[in-house]
Every structure is written in C-alpha cells, then in structure tokens.
Design a protein around this motif. Structure first.
Motif, PDB file in Angstrom:
ATOM      1  N   ILE A   1      10.705   2.665  -4.770  1.00 51.12           N
ATOM      2  CA  ILE A   1       9.876   3.709  -4.918  1.00 51.12           C
ATOM      3  C   ILE A   1       8.910   3.467  -3.539  1.00 51.12           C
ATOM      4  O   ILE A   1       7.834   2.910  -3.458  1.00 51.12           O
ATOM      5  N   LEU A   2       9.193   4.238  -2.467  1.00 52.96           N
ATOM      6  CA  LEU A   2       8.595   4.101  -1.188  1.00 52.96           C
ATOM      7  C   LEU A   2       9.205   4.976  -0.070  1.00 52.96           C
ATOM      8  O   LEU A   2      10.324   5.102   0.005  1.00 52.96           O
ATOM      9  N   SER A   3       8.170   5.610   0.578  1.00 54.18           N
ATOM     10  CA  SER A   3       8.899   6.624   1.618  1.00 54.18           C
ATOM     11  C   SER A   3       9.526   5.846   2.690  1.00 54.18           C
ATOM     12  O   SER A   3       9.023   4.962   3.339  1.00 54.18           O
ATOM     13  N   LEU A   4      10.410   6.558   3.099  1.00 56.24           N
ATOM     14  CA  LEU A   4      11.432   6.120   4.204  1.00 56.24           C
ATOM     15  C   LEU A   4      10.510   6.142   5.371  1.00 56.24           C
ATOM     16  O   LEU A   4      10.826   5.238   6.285  1.00 56.24           O
ATOM     17  N   ASP A   5       9.905   7.142   5.306  1.00 59.54           N
ATOM     18  CA  ASP A   5       9.133   7.275   6.658  1.00 59.54           C
ATOM     19  C   ASP A   5       7.810   6.190   6.804  1.00 59.54           C
ATOM     20  O   ASP A   5       7.599   5.603   8.050  1.00 59.54           O
ATOM     21  N   ASP A   6       7.263   5.853   5.796  1.00 60.05           N
ATOM     22  CA  ASP A   6       6.328   4.802   5.824  1.00 60.05           C
ATOM     23  C   ASP A   6       7.066   3.458   6.116  1.00 60.05           C
ATOM     24  O   ASP A   6       6.568   2.635   6.934  1.00 60.05           O
ATOM     25  N   LEU A   7       8.422   3.259   5.416  1.00 54.45           N
ATOM     26  CA  LEU A   7       9.038   2.022   5.828  1.00 54.45           C
ATOM     27  C   LEU A   7       9.420   1.902   7.149  1.00 54.45           C
ATOM     28  O   LEU A   7       9.385   0.704   7.739  1.00 54.45           O
TER      29      LEU A   7
ATOM     30  N   LYS B   1       5.900  -2.831 -14.412  1.00 54.53           N
ATOM     31  CA  LYS B   1       5.738  -3.638 -12.987  1.00 54.53           C
ATOM     32  C   LYS B   1       7.063  -3.435 -12.194  1.00 54.53           C
ATOM     33  O   LYS B   1       8.226  -3.831 -12.404  1.00 54.53           O
ATOM     34  N   LEU B   2       6.943  -2.519 -11.062  1.00 55.28           N
ATOM     35  CA  LEU B   2       8.144  -2.081 -10.340  1.00 55.28           C
ATOM     36  C   LEU B   2       8.463  -2.826  -9.076  1.00 55.28           C
ATOM     37  O   LEU B   2       9.200  -2.190  -8.277  1.00 55.28           O
ATOM     38  N   GLU B   3       7.630  -3.779  -8.723  1.00 52.22           N
ATOM     39  CA  GLU B   3       7.699  -4.605  -7.333  1.00 52.22           C
ATOM     40  C   GLU B   3       7.151  -5.854  -7.402  1.00 52.22           C
ATOM     41  O   GLU B   3       6.369  -5.984  -8.217  1.00 52.22           O
ATOM     42  N   GLY B   4       7.578  -6.558  -6.217  1.00 52.15           N
ATOM     43  CA  GLY B   4       6.935  -8.040  -6.168  1.00 52.15           C
ATOM     44  C   GLY B   4       6.700  -8.315  -4.641  1.00 52.15           C
ATOM     45  O   GLY B   4       6.931  -9.364  -4.389  1.00 52.15           O
ATOM     46  N   LEU B   5       6.057  -7.238  -4.207  1.00 51.01           N
ATOM     47  CA  LEU B   5       6.077  -7.397  -2.695  1.00 51.01           C
ATOM     48  C   LEU B   5       5.210  -8.300  -2.050  1.00 51.01           C
ATOM     49  O   LEU B   5       5.189  -8.854  -1.139  1.00 51.01           O
TER      50      LEU B   5
ATOM     51  N   ALA C   1       0.825  -1.358  -0.150  1.00 52.47           N
ATOM     52  CA  ALA C   1       0.033   0.009   0.050  1.00 52.47           C
ATOM     53  C   ALA C   1       1.018   1.247  -0.068  1.00 52.47           C
ATOM     54  O   ALA C   1       0.683   2.255  -0.720  1.00 52.47           O
ATOM     55  N   ALA C   2       1.881   1.330   0.769  1.00 52.41           N
ATOM     56  CA  ALA C   2       2.905   2.507   0.894  1.00 52.41           C
ATOM     57  C   ALA C   2       3.589   2.639  -0.639  1.00 52.41           C
ATOM     58  O   ALA C   2       3.775   3.872  -0.905  1.00 52.41           O
ATOM     59  N   PHE C   3       3.773   1.472  -1.132  1.00 50.88           N
ATOM     60  CA  PHE C   3       4.377   1.438  -2.619  1.00 50.88           C
ATOM     61  C   PHE C   3       3.623   2.166  -3.442  1.00 50.88           C
ATOM     62  O   PHE C   3       3.642   3.164  -4.334  1.00 50.88           O
ATOM     63  N   ALA C   4       2.214   1.671  -3.526  1.00 55.41           N
ATOM     64  CA  ALA C   4       1.095   1.987  -4.473  1.00 55.41           C
ATOM     65  C   ALA C   4       1.095   3.605  -4.247  1.00 55.41           C
ATOM     66  O   ALA C   4       0.898   4.174  -5.260  1.00 55.41           O
ATOM     67  N   HIS C   5       1.026   4.225  -3.022  1.00 56.91           N
ATOM     68  CA  HIS C   5       0.964   5.532  -2.780  1.00 56.91           C
ATOM     69  C   HIS C   5       2.086   6.203  -3.493  1.00 56.91           C
ATOM     70  O   HIS C   5       2.092   7.261  -4.335  1.00 56.91           O
TER      71      HIS C   5
END
Length: 223
Positions: free
Chosen positions: A159-165, A98-102, A73-77
């Motif tokens: 492609i992910l916010s470090l704060d979200d991670l 396709k930029l992830e396989g989470l 979900a964080a990636f999608a945002h």
C-alpha cells in the motif's frame, strides 16, 4: 540414496517452513539482524529461478530511521486513500488492521526488477512480456522462506505509491519496484494469517482451485 536427495527430516522441514510462513506486521523486535544472516537472505533471493537466466533483480537495504519515516509517511497517505475505497463495516474493519511494520522492523528491503537488463529480446520473454517481473517475485519468495528458516518475520508492504517509493529510494524510472519488505526478529509466529484471524478473508479450499486437463473440470471425481 543419492547424495543430492533430501532426507525425510529435511523434506519435512521445507514443508514446515512453507506452511508456517506468515506476513508479519506487528510482532517485530528491535534486534539487529547479523550481516551474515542478511547475506544468506540475499543469496537465497539471488538463487531464484529466472526466465532466460535474466536475473532481473536488485536489492536495496534500508536501515536509517529517516528513510523509514519517509516510507511510513508515504504508506499512511496511500493507506488513507485505500480505506476510502471500502464501504461501511468493511471500511471500519480495514482501519483496524495493521498493514505494515515500517518503523518497527530493523531492516527494510526493496526488491526491484530491471526489465531491460538483457536487452529488448530475452529468451522466454518473447511471447509473455511479464515473466521477468514474475521471476523477481520468485526472488521475493525465496527471501521470505529463507527468512522463516532463520526465524525472521517478513511483511510485504504494497500500500504505497510506486512514484513515492522511487523518489524516496532514488530508484531510476526504468527500474520497477516490485516489493518493499519489513524484516526482523519477531516475538512469535501466528498460527494463522492475520487477515484470516481478523475476519477479512478465509483460506479457500484447495479442491476448489485445482482442475484436471481443462479449466473448470473437476480435479477429483465426486464421492
């Protein structure tokens, strides 16, 4: 031959591993990775070179579906924000990638850097403050190549916010998340990188990137 020398076959295998490594996004199989294999990957990461023998890395293993879903979900945002930065046809092409396989990969691995592990003054970091982060990236590369040797695919999701991670994985503020990796068995390894096949970018000629003695000076004489 010295006991610690590589044979021709061993040397060829190392270069084959490097050349056939791919950033995998879509070919993951659901097969669980044996714990012995995971341990070997982590040992490979821990054997990476580090400035001042700092060993600044930590490794967070993620297998639970709920955690994967939160990361996705964080990636999608973040991915929607990234797509908006490109224009016209480039944006259209971006949205097809396709930029992830989470959700597909059986194992996610977050590699972090504990920058203060050895205190404020670190041998080798006195004049180049980022070398601990670079050392952590060496651990990521070790894991990536070891995974390829184990016939496992790896995809790096950036492609992910470090704060979200940090929030999702409970990473303290003083710890820097460096890489979120998707790892698993794959149906196949592509012959060329995904972005090259998609027409996003072509591989640059090595000859254009190597200089002799000074930046910009030709590496080889023109024919």
């Amino acid at each position: 031959m010295d006991d610690d020398a590589f044979t021709d076959a061993e040397r060829a295998a190392v270069y084959r591993c490097i050349e056939s490594r791919r950033d995998v996004r879509r070919e993951f199989l659901p097969d669980a990775i044996p714990e012995a294999v995971v341990a070997r990957l982590l040992a490979a990461g821990h054997a990476a070179p580090s400035v001042g023998f700092l060993q600044p890395w930590n490794f967070i293993l993620v297998r639970q579906a709920e955690t994967k879903a939160a990361l996705h979900a964080a990636f999608a945002h973040a991915n929607a924000e990234a797509a908006a930065l490109f224009e016209s046809a480039r944006a259209d092409l971006y949205r097809t990638l396709k930029l992830e396989g989470l959700l597909e990969a059986p194992l996610l691995l977050c590699v972090t850097c504990e920058r203060g592990r050895a205190g404020p003054v670190v041998l080798g970091r006195t004049h180049q403050s980022e070398v601990d982060v670079y050392s952590t990236v060496c651990a990521v590369q070790n894991i990536w190549l070891a995974a390829r040797a184990e016939n496992l695919g790896v995809g790096w999701v950036s492609i992910l916010s470090l704060d979200d991670l940090r929030a999702i994985l409970g990473i303290p503020e003083h710890i820097l998340p460096v890489a979120l990796l998707c790892i698993g068995r794959v149906s196949h390894f592509a012959g060329t990188p995904d972005l090259e096949r998609a027409g996003w970018r072509a591989r640059l000629p090595l000859e254009e990137l190597v200089f002799a003695e000074r930046f910009g000076a030709p590496w080889r004489d023109e024919p």
